[in-house]
Design an enzyme around this catalytic site. Structure first.
Site, mmCIF file in Angstrom:
data_model
loop_
_atom_site.group_PDB
_atom_site.id
_atom_site.type_symbol
_atom_site.label_atom_id
_atom_site.label_comp_id
_atom_site.label_asym_id
_atom_site.label_seq_id
_atom_site.Cartn_x
_atom_site.Cartn_y
_atom_site.Cartn_z
ATOM 1 N N GLU A 113 36.072 41.246 50.267
ATOM 2 C CA GLU A 113 36.485 42.425 49.505
ATOM 3 C C GLU A 113 36.720 43.630 50.413
ATOM 4 O OE1 GLU A 113 33.427 42.714 46.432
ATOM 5 O OE2 GLU A 113 34.612 41.368 45.181
ATOM 6 N N ASP B 6 31.109 34.981 40.612
ATOM 7 C CA ASP B 6 30.496 36.294 40.831
ATOM 8 C C ASP B 6 29.593 36.714 39.677
ATOM 9 O OD1 ASP B 6 29.884 38.758 41.806
ATOM 10 O OD2 ASP B 6 31.805 39.688 41.317
ATOM 11 N N GLU C 283 25.679 43.611 35.782
ATOM 12 C CA GLU C 283 27.070 44.027 35.956
ATOM 13 C C GLU C 283 27.999 43.385 34.931
ATOM 14 O OE1 GLU C 283 28.551 43.108 39.867
ATOM 15 O OE2 GLU C 283 30.632 43.518 39.318
#
Ligand code: GCV
Length: 723
Positions: A314, A388, A416
């Site tokens: 990322e 993820d 998240e």
């Protein structure tokens, strides 16, 4: 008369104010976590009191750990039993608690307790008689063992367990039990939903918030022994002297509690703060820079744990920027730390935008060929699943596939992708599902737990990390139930074979009470909550349907982002004919990254199970499901079921009102209302979208989405936290 009434009124007013102040001081604001020591029920106090009259902690020198133990036991026993134990140097009567190693106490030595197998951190708690006096011994090979044993003793009281005949021997199954703080130097927290970072970097090292000590106590109580202070998307500034002094101040606070400090290291630090023009692992200047940096860090923090690194992921810099691989990058840092005893936790969360390979396969493809090439103080940190931290993922195929490399688990404690801090999702069942998954790497029974505790492939370096859900909110984690996720992470890190249910039961007793109705309902709620979220967000193995960037709320329609694998449409692949990601041989063949027995199960539509069906298979909408429904109907049913479960959580909580203090009852009730509302939003938006693609009628009895698809698509949340 008038003045009498007046003064009486004043006295009453004063009394009311004082009462108010006292109540406020005792308000259950969640700060105490599992270190709550309010008086136990009277009959239980009466049973314990004769057993806990005197505290014997021989201290040859002023050890900070022994002092911390004494403080905690006095506070805990004193609070729970409403009577402070007497502190003694030697046992003088019945009802003692002796906390000592064989080195510090002749009485312990004389008992010849079997401590060998307990290692550096294990402990033994045993009811015993010493020189004619009855009592309890907490013993271990080290003061750290005594610390963990003392917290366990308090847990026995908090959970109202019998001390009579107690005989507990335990040692952690995993060596590094670490929290990962994704905390930035400006106090923002990536994916943090409980306020700002608890590290007040600006005022450190001068101001030491008492919270730092309470953080250490809370972690020691559940066996966490390490903390990575800064975000894996790291700033090189964390490695400058100014910030090392701040980290050192925290390390000093944590040390008595057995907690080591680690830092996330930015791979390009030699360029950014070192003045070099490269960070190439093969450059001798770079090697020298890291060696000197390590020496400097250890001057600040003599027991520094090591580095956590996110590289070539990322947009973060890494060895591949110089044509080197992950092992070469990790070994560079490992060699700098080696003389000081530090480790490198090198993350395997990698995927490349220019790589057309299924994202779920990329980490395995990058790392598995490097098996055997990492130095012995490197441990590769692998997320629980291959994408993820989705509400449900299969276990990561790297587990079991790198026998020559120690692998550590990375769980996310912060939610998240599971409704931020506001939704109730107890993650114990999810952790349990992953830890118990069988990799078949060395035949049946090769569970993920055995990979990470080192027993499957004989590794001594072992670890588990949890991305923290901790912030500056008074209750640390944004809600009472979120605290349970921090708690269960620590307990399972100590013993990955624990069940989510037994940990939840302990947590409920400690957090609220052992009222049987509360326990039954509370357990029901906690154990159902994760599946509820899966059902209303990503049922049947769907994944990554969250809105762009902040991951708050549904966005299954998103298909226009620069990188293909950032788009929900990449994951669900829904069209007029069907839905799901074909990862069988006919598709991306991700199944082949698993051991043959697992691959065969995942590749079979019949055997894979509902939970992961669409993760591995693209199926027509009319695919028949075991329930008798077709796939479309089943999908809608799961969304409906999720909404119903969220509503049930709300109702169950309401029924507990008489058993819970008003502060925590009210905040939780409000959050559950948010969850019920947002579950419906998830359901309605997702169904509106999938219906627009499948062109199918809603099953009979299933309500139409409240709004049009266009309505859901235009919702924006530019200020969502944690992003
Ligand atoms: C720290 C996901 C999160 C990022 C996080 C990343 C990681 O992509 O959305 O915020 O970055 O995982 O684990 O490195």
């Amino acid at each position: 008369m008038y003045s009498d009434v007046f003064s009486l009124t004043r006295i009453l007013l004063l009394f009311t104010l004082l009462l108010g102040a006292a109540t406020a001081a005792w308000a259950e604001d969640g700060y105490d976590l599992w270190l709550r020591y309010p008086p136990l029920e009277k009959d239980i106090r009466d049973q314990y009191r004769p057993q806990l009259q005197r505290l014997v902690i021989p201290k040859s020198e002023q050890s900070p750990t022994l002092k911390a133990i004494e403080r905690e036991l006095v506070r805990g026993v004193g609070g729970l039993l409403e009577r402070r134990p007497v502190i003694e140097e030697r046992i003088s009567g019945d009802g003692f608690v002796l906390v000592a190693t064989p080195q510090s106490s002749r009485d312990v030595r004389a008992q010849n307790f079997p401590l060998k197998a307990l290692g550096e951190e294990g402990y033994l708690i045993r009811a015993t008689t010493i020189r004619g006096h009855k009592g309890t011994v907490v013993t271990a090979n080290s003061e750290r063992g005594l610390l963990y044993g003392s917290f366990h003793l308090l847990r026995l009281l908090q959970t109202r367990s019998a001390l009579e005949g107690v005989n507990i021997e335990t040692r952690p199954q995993i060596g590094l039990r670490v929290l990962n703080h994704w905390d930035n130097l400006d106090r923002s927290v990536e994916r943090g939903y409980a306020g700002q970072s608890i590290w007040d970097w600006w005022n450190l090292p001068d101001i030491l918030d008492p919270r730092y000590t309470d953080y250490a106590r809370a972690n020691a109580a559940i066996g966490v022994n390490g903390t990575v202070l800064n975000n894996v998307n790291a700033s090189a500034d964390s490695l400058t002297p100014r910030y090392l002094a701040k980290a050192a101040a925290l390390a000093d606070v944590f040390r008595p509690y057995g907690i080591r400090v680690y830092l996330s290291a930015r791979f390009s630090a030699p360029v950014e703060i070192g003045g070099l023009d490269t960070a190439d692992p093969k450059s001798s200047a770079v090697q020298r820079w890291w060696n000197e940096k390590a020496e400097e860090i250890y001057r600040y923090i003599p027991d520094f744990g090591g580095f956590l690194v996110k590289a070539n992921s990322e947009g973060q810099p890494g060895p591949q920027d110089y044509g080197r691989n992950h092992a070469e990058g990790a070994n560079l840092l490992a060699r700098a730390l080696k003389p000081h005893g530090g480790v490198v936790m090198w993350r395997a969360f990698v995927y490349q935008q220019d790589n057309p390979e299924d994202r779920a396969k990329q980490a395995y493809s990058d790392f598995v060929p490097l098996d055997g090439q990492f130095d012995d103080n490197v441990i590769v940190q692998v997320k629980n699943g291959p994408i993820d931290f989705q509400p449900r993922e299969p276990f990561h195929p790297m587990f079991g596939a790198m026998p020559k490399t120690p692998l550590m688990m990375e769980f996310q404690i912060t939610k998240e992708y599971l409704g931020f801090a506001s939704h109730l999702a107890y993650l114990g069942p999810m952790y349990e599902e992953v830890l118990r998954a069988d990799t078949f790497a060395a035949g049946p029974g090769s569970t993920v737990a055995k990979v990470i505790d080192g027993s499957l492939h004989g590794h001594r370096l072992t670890g588990i990390a949890g991305v923290a859900n901790i912030g500056s909110d008074r209750d640390w984690s944004g809600s009472t139930f979120n605290q349970a996720n921090w708690y269960v992470f620590g307990r399972m890190a100590w013993d990955p074979r624990l069940s989510a249910e037994e940990v939840a039961r302990d947590w409920l007793k400690i957090t609220f009470s052992d009222n049987p109705v509360l326990l039954e309902t509370g357990l029901d709620m906690m154990l159902a909550s994760h599946q509820a979220v899966v059902d209303y967000m990503t049922p049947l193995g769907l994944a990554h349907l969250m809105a762009t960037g902040h991951h708050y709320g549904p966005g299954p329609w998103v298909s226009d982002l620069a990188r293909p694998e950032w788009n929900p449409a990449y994951y669900h692949r829904a069209d007029k004919y069907g839905i799901g990601f074909d990862r069988t041989r006919e598709g991306s063949n991700a199944v082949a990254q698993y051991a043959p027995a697992v691959a065969a199960r995942f590749a079979s539509r019949n055997d894979v199970g509902d939970g992961l069906l669409l993760w591995f298979h693209h199926l027509p909408w009319d695919h028949p499901m075991p329930s008798g429904r077709d796939l479309w109907q089943e999908l809608v049913h799961r969304y409906d079921r999720g909404v119903a479960s969220a509503q049930a959580l709300q109702n169950q909580w309401r029924s507990l009102e008489p058993l819970i203090d008003p502060e925590r009852f009210d905040k939780t009730a409000r959050l559950l209302a948010v969850q019920a509302r947002e579950a419906k939003w998830w359901r309605d938006a997702s169904i509106a979208y999938f219906q627009s693609v499948s062109k199918r009628e809603l099953p009979r009895g299933s309500a139409k989405p409240e709004h049009s698809l266009a309505y859901y698509q235009q919702l924006q949340f530019p200020w969502a936290p944690g992003h």
